[in-house]
Write an enzyme that holds these catalytic residues in place. Structure first.
Site, PDB file in Angstrom:
ATOM      1  N   GLU A 296     -62.862 -63.514  44.578  1.00 39.48           N
ATOM      2  CA  GLU A 296     -62.371 -64.002  43.290  1.00 39.48           C
ATOM      3  C   GLU A 296     -62.708 -65.490  43.180  1.00 39.48           C
ATOM      4  OE1 GLU A 296     -58.159 -64.567  40.828  1.00 39.48           O
ATOM      5  OE2 GLU A 296     -58.157 -63.551  42.769  1.00 39.48           O
TER       6      GLU A 296
ATOM      7  N   ASP B 224     -50.936 -71.061  37.258  1.00 39.52           N
ATOM      8  CA  ASP B 224     -51.170 -71.539  38.617  1.00 39.52           C
ATOM      9  C   ASP B 224     -50.175 -72.605  39.022  1.00 39.52           C
ATOM     10  OD1 ASP B 224     -53.511 -69.980  39.257  1.00 39.52           O
ATOM     11  OD2 ASP B 224     -54.551 -71.169  37.749  1.00 39.52           O
TER      12      ASP B 224
END
Length: 280
Positions: A49, A60
């Site tokens: 990824e 995030d």
């Protein structure tokens, strides 16, 4: 069969789950991130990824936010990340690559152009964190035409009524966000994961990758055993960040440190029955 589907079929036949390590493109610079990417498959990554640096990465936590800032400061662009994948494909044509990012850069690039260019570069799947199912028609037809999988996110708060909506048109695999909140903050227990997976399995036959909070080899092994894959991100970024000099630049040990951690995670995923630590 897509590279993603083919890889999960191979691993299912082998009786084990996948390790999906994450790297932030251009962190802390293009050459270093390319070196890490080039070494990940040999270190044991089953899929990879790649995060596309973005100025407002809402899903995030601080670790990946800092990585995104470093990547942007190093000159990262969406086109640059696609070029990075294309160079990777010059020597690795088998390891599936998934881009993780946000909708704004894709919309600015042009969704159809982006999907065509991503497929041409060798991207296999897309995780667009802030694209709700109701707005997927912006990207989904172009992704399908280009042969790209759109990987949908399912959270602990995704209820029974919402789940079919989220999974409509999903392909590749399902990304189970194992915690509520941002990346790198806490980890789900093995009991929580085991309780959550049956409802997802009942709604889709796609493999399920577990991410957000998977940090240790034992946790990766547990996630890959309960689901079909473990996604490991923040701890790898932390390892990278710990090797940087006081100006945020890579040092001679940066690449080797990250790849050593990938090897330890891969060893655990390949021998999950030997890992006794709880996934917490």
């Amino acid at each position: 069969m897509s590279r993603i589907a083919g890889r999960f079929a191979e691993l299912a036949a082998a009786g084990r789950g996948a390790l999906i390590p994450y790297l932030q493109a251009y962190d802390p610079d293009l050459a270093t991130s390319e070196a890490i990417l080039a070494g990940m498959a040999e270190a044991g990554a089953d899929l990879i990824e790649i995060g596309v640096p973005f100025s407002d990465p809402m899903a995030d936590g601080p670790t990946i936010q800092r990585a995104a800032r470093r990547g942007l400061a190093a000159g990262a662009t969406l086109a640059g990340v696609l070029a990075m994948v294309a160079r990777f494909r010059a020597h690795d044509t088998t390891t599936p690559v998934v881009l993780m990012g946000y909708l704004n850069p894709i919309d600015s690039y042009g969704p159809e152009r982006f999907c065509n260019d991503a497929a041409a570069a060798g991207v296999d799947g897309l995780i667009v964190v802030d694209m709700p199912a109701e707005e997927a028609d912006l990207l989904a037809p172009h992704a399908a035409a280009a042969g790209l999988d759109i990987i949908r996110l399912v959270a602990p708060t995704t209820d029974a009524a919402r789940l079919p909506v989220v999974l409509e048109g999903a392909s590749g695999f399902i990304y189970y966000v194992s915690i509520t909140g941002i990346t790198g903050t806490r980890s789900a227990s093995s009991d929580e994961l085991a309780a959550a997976l049956p409802r997802i399995r009942a709604a889709s036959r796609l493999p399920v990758a577990i991410g957000f909070g998977v940090r240790t080899p034992a946790q990766a092994a547990g996630a890959a055993r309960i689901g079909d894959a473990a996604v490991v991100a923040s701890v790898l970024i932390e390892t990278l960040a710990a090797t940087l000099d006081d100006r945020g630049r890579a040092t001679p040990g940066t690449v080797d440190s990250v790849l050593a951690e990938v090897r330890a995670l891969a060893a655990a995923v390949r021998a999950p029955q030997k890992i006794k630590e709880d996934v917490r």
